[in-house]
Motif scaffolding. Structure first.
Motif, PDB file in Angstrom:
ATOM      1  N   UNK A 105      22.085  64.147 -28.173  1.00  9.42           N
ATOM      2  CA  UNK A 105      21.038  63.628 -29.063  1.00  9.42           C
ATOM      3  C   UNK A 105      21.245  62.153 -29.405  1.00  9.42           C
ATOM      4  N   UNK A 106      22.478  61.699 -29.400  1.00 10.43           N
ATOM      5  CA  UNK A 106      22.759  60.308 -29.759  1.00 10.43           C
ATOM      6  C   UNK A 106      22.978  59.418 -28.545  1.00 10.43           C
ATOM      7  N   UNK A 107      22.929  60.006 -27.361  1.00 10.80           N
ATOM      8  CA  UNK A 107      23.128  59.207 -26.146  1.00 10.80           C
ATOM      9  C   UNK A 107      21.922  59.351 -25.216  1.00 10.80           C
ATOM     10  N   UNK A 108      22.038  60.103 -24.144  1.00 12.30           N
ATOM     11  CA  UNK A 108      21.010  60.099 -23.111  1.00 12.30           C
ATOM     12  C   UNK A 108      19.685  60.716 -23.548  1.00 12.30           C
ATOM     13  N   UNK A 109      19.676  61.519 -24.601  1.00 12.78           N
ATOM     14  CA  UNK A 109      18.430  62.182 -25.019  1.00 12.78           C
ATOM     15  C   UNK A 109      17.785  61.538 -26.243  1.00 12.78           C
TER      16      UNK A 109
END
Length: 223
Positions: A105-109
């Protein structure tokens, strides 16, 4: 005629009492063929690239430096139905430690985007691309070839680990001079969507694309 009993030489008898003298009879002694195909395991199935595990790179950096590439002519492309695949010895893939199932949720998404802020600049990737083209013996137009992250940034691939980057030739039928347009790109996008929607795990998507990007979607039941 009477049966003539022959003595078995001691050395041969010792060999027969053990598992056999032939190296081929020993499980796990598989080797790669001259064509570079994966060696067969004890069960006869192919040992797939990345089966042992994927390397972890340094992850996103504030400042990137040009990474050393494999020696010129040391890498060989493989092809699946005409589509180019990487040399698994030169480009086995590497993941970023910043991207895990727990940090999606805090990176690729994340909605604000992720890849743009971690991508190395052209001043770094340009020299790397030219050196990697020599590694693979690529002699085509560099503008038509992509300096590709085997595990894409949107799937948590390491941004600048030499194990995760290769000069990907254009697809069959590609018009010279028309720029980069590879069929691997939409596969990466579909895998990214599947990971962020929970249809598959990050690890499964990474493993599938390292094994063979042309079959990654079908392996995961996504296409």
């Amino acid at each position: 005629m009477g049966f003539v009993r022959r003595a078995v030489p001691p050395v041969l008898l010792s060999c027969l009492l053990l598992t056999g003298c032939s190296p081929a009879s020993q499980p796990g002694s598989a080797t790669s063929g001259k064509d570079g195909t994966p060696a067969a395991g004890p069960s006869g199935t192919a040992v797939s690239p990345g089966a042992v595990g994927i390397a972890v790179g340094a992850g996103p950096q504030k400042t990137y430096t040009v990474q050393k590439q494999p020696a010129a002519g040391n890498c060989r492309y493989r092809y699946e139905k005409g589509e180019p695949l990487e040399d698994t010895s030169c480009t086995p893939g590497a993941i970023s430690p910043a991207v895990t199932q727990a940090t999606l949720a805090s990176t690729i998404c994340r909605k604000s985007g992720y890849t743009k802020g971690i991508r190395p600049p052209e001043s770094v990737t340009g020299p790397e691309k030219r050196a990697n083209a020599a590694s693979y013996g690529y002699t085509g137009r560099l503008g038509d070839a992509e300096y590709d992250h085997l595990i894409s940034l949107e799937l948590g691939g390491d941004p600048n680990d030499a194990r995760n980057l290769w000069v990907e030739p254009p697809d069959p039928g590609h018009k010279t001079g028309s720029g980069v347009n590879n069929l691997k790109d939409p596969v990466e996008s579909k895998l990214h969507t599947a990971v962020c929607s929970g249809k598959t795990t990050l690890k499964a998507a990474q493993q599938a694309i390292v094994t063979d990007w042309t079959t990654a979607l079908s392996r995961l039941g996504l296409g």
